[in-house]
Scaffold this motif. Sequence first.
Motif, short mmCIF file in Angstrom:
data_model
loop_
_atom_site.label_atom_id
_atom_site.label_comp_id
_atom_site.label_asym_id
_atom_site.label_seq_id
_atom_site.Cartn_x
_atom_site.Cartn_y
_atom_site.Cartn_z
N UNK A 38 0.78 2.21 9.28
CA UNK A 38 0.97 0.96 8.52
C UNK A 38 -0.28 0.11 8.70
N UNK A 39 -0.99 -0.13 7.60
CA UNK A 39 -2.21 -0.93 7.63
C UNK A 39 -1.91 -2.43 7.54
N UNK A 40 -0.65 -2.79 7.30
CA UNK A 40 -0.31 -4.20 7.15
C UNK A 40 -0.87 -4.74 5.85
N UNK A 41 -1.32 -5.99 5.88
CA UNK A 41 -1.87 -6.62 4.67
C UNK A 41 -3.30 -6.17 4.42
N UNK A 42 -3.56 -5.77 3.19
CA UNK A 42 -4.92 -5.47 2.74
C UNK A 42 -5.12 -6.19 1.41
N UNK A 43 -6.36 -6.37 1.02
CA UNK A 43 -6.67 -7.07 -0.22
C UNK A 43 -6.85 -6.06 -1.35
N UNK A 44 -6.35 -6.43 -2.53
CA UNK A 44 -6.46 -5.55 -3.69
C UNK A 44 -7.90 -5.09 -3.87
N UNK A 45 -8.10 -3.78 -3.99
CA UNK A 45 -9.43 -3.19 -4.12
C UNK A 45 -9.93 -2.58 -2.82
N UNK A 46 -9.29 -2.93 -1.70
CA UNK A 46 -9.68 -2.33 -0.42
C UNK A 46 -9.35 -0.84 -0.41
N UNK A 72 -2.86 9.23 -7.98
CA UNK A 72 -4.31 9.43 -7.91
C UNK A 72 -5.02 8.45 -7.00
N UNK A 73 -4.32 7.41 -6.56
CA UNK A 73 -4.93 6.41 -5.67
C UNK A 73 -5.02 6.93 -4.24
N UNK A 74 -4.38 8.05 -3.95
CA UNK A 74 -4.35 8.62 -2.61
C UNK A 74 -4.99 10.01 -2.65
N UNK A 75 -5.99 10.20 -1.79
CA UNK A 75 -6.74 11.46 -1.79
C UNK A 75 -6.68 12.11 -0.41
N UNK A 76 -6.11 13.31 -0.33
CA UNK A 76 -6.07 14.03 0.96
C UNK A 76 -7.18 15.08 1.06
N UNK A 77 -7.64 15.31 2.29
CA UNK A 77 -8.58 16.39 2.58
C UNK A 77 -7.98 17.15 3.76
N UNK A 96 -6.82 3.99 -2.20
CA UNK A 96 -7.57 2.97 -2.91
C UNK A 96 -6.57 2.00 -3.53
N UNK A 97 -6.60 0.75 -3.10
CA UNK A 97 -5.61 -0.23 -3.55
C UNK A 97 -5.95 -0.91 -4.87
N UNK A 98 -7.04 -0.50 -5.54
CA UNK A 98 -7.41 -1.10 -6.82
C UNK A 98 -6.25 -0.95 -7.82
N UNK A 99 -5.87 -2.06 -8.43
CA UNK A 99 -4.79 -2.04 -9.42
C UNK A 99 -3.39 -2.02 -8.81
N UNK A 100 -3.27 -2.12 -7.51
CA UNK A 100 -1.97 -2.10 -6.84
C UNK A 100 -1.64 -3.50 -6.34
N UNK A 101 -0.34 -3.79 -6.21
CA UNK A 101 0.11 -5.07 -5.67
C UNK A 101 1.39 -4.86 -4.88
N UNK A 127 -0.38 -4.86 -0.36
CA UNK A 127 -1.58 -5.23 -1.09
C UNK A 127 -1.44 -6.68 -1.59
N UNK A 128 -2.37 -7.51 -1.12
CA UNK A 128 -2.41 -8.93 -1.51
C UNK A 128 -3.43 -9.13 -2.63
#
Length: 132
Positions: A38-46, A72-77, A96-101, A127-128
């Motif tokens: 759990x990353x807690x609060x992150x800013x949109x685009x982080x 597609x916002x989550x990429x595994x290796x 990638x939190x771009x476009x997420x809220x 995502x804030x």
Amino acid sequence: MKKVGILFTLLALVFAFNASAQEATSGAAITFKEKSIDFGDIVQGDKVSHTFELTNSGSTPLIISNVAATCGCTVPVWPKEPIAPGKSAEIKVSFNSAGKMGKQNSVVRIYSNASEPIEKVSLISNVLPKTN
């Protein structure tokens, strides 16, 4: 004579059950150090990432055939080579939190030859909105 037949049938069932139980516990098995972060609060685009450590706690090589994310916002290796019994490996997952809220739970499914053929790990965040 009938009792002897019943006794042999019961013994055969016990041996068959024991053999199938041993078969179920043999093979590859995945043990994770943790199954979610759990990353807690992150800013949109982080962009955040985490490396999940796993161990093959089984008796045969573990082969991960695929790792799939829910979007597609989550990429595994993941490792493409077999993981020997008792050895460890890593699955790196980036989000990638771009476009997420709001609250996000990015689930990643791990498909393998393990006794539990589909395992899940997840990245959790809230995502804030971006502040200018």
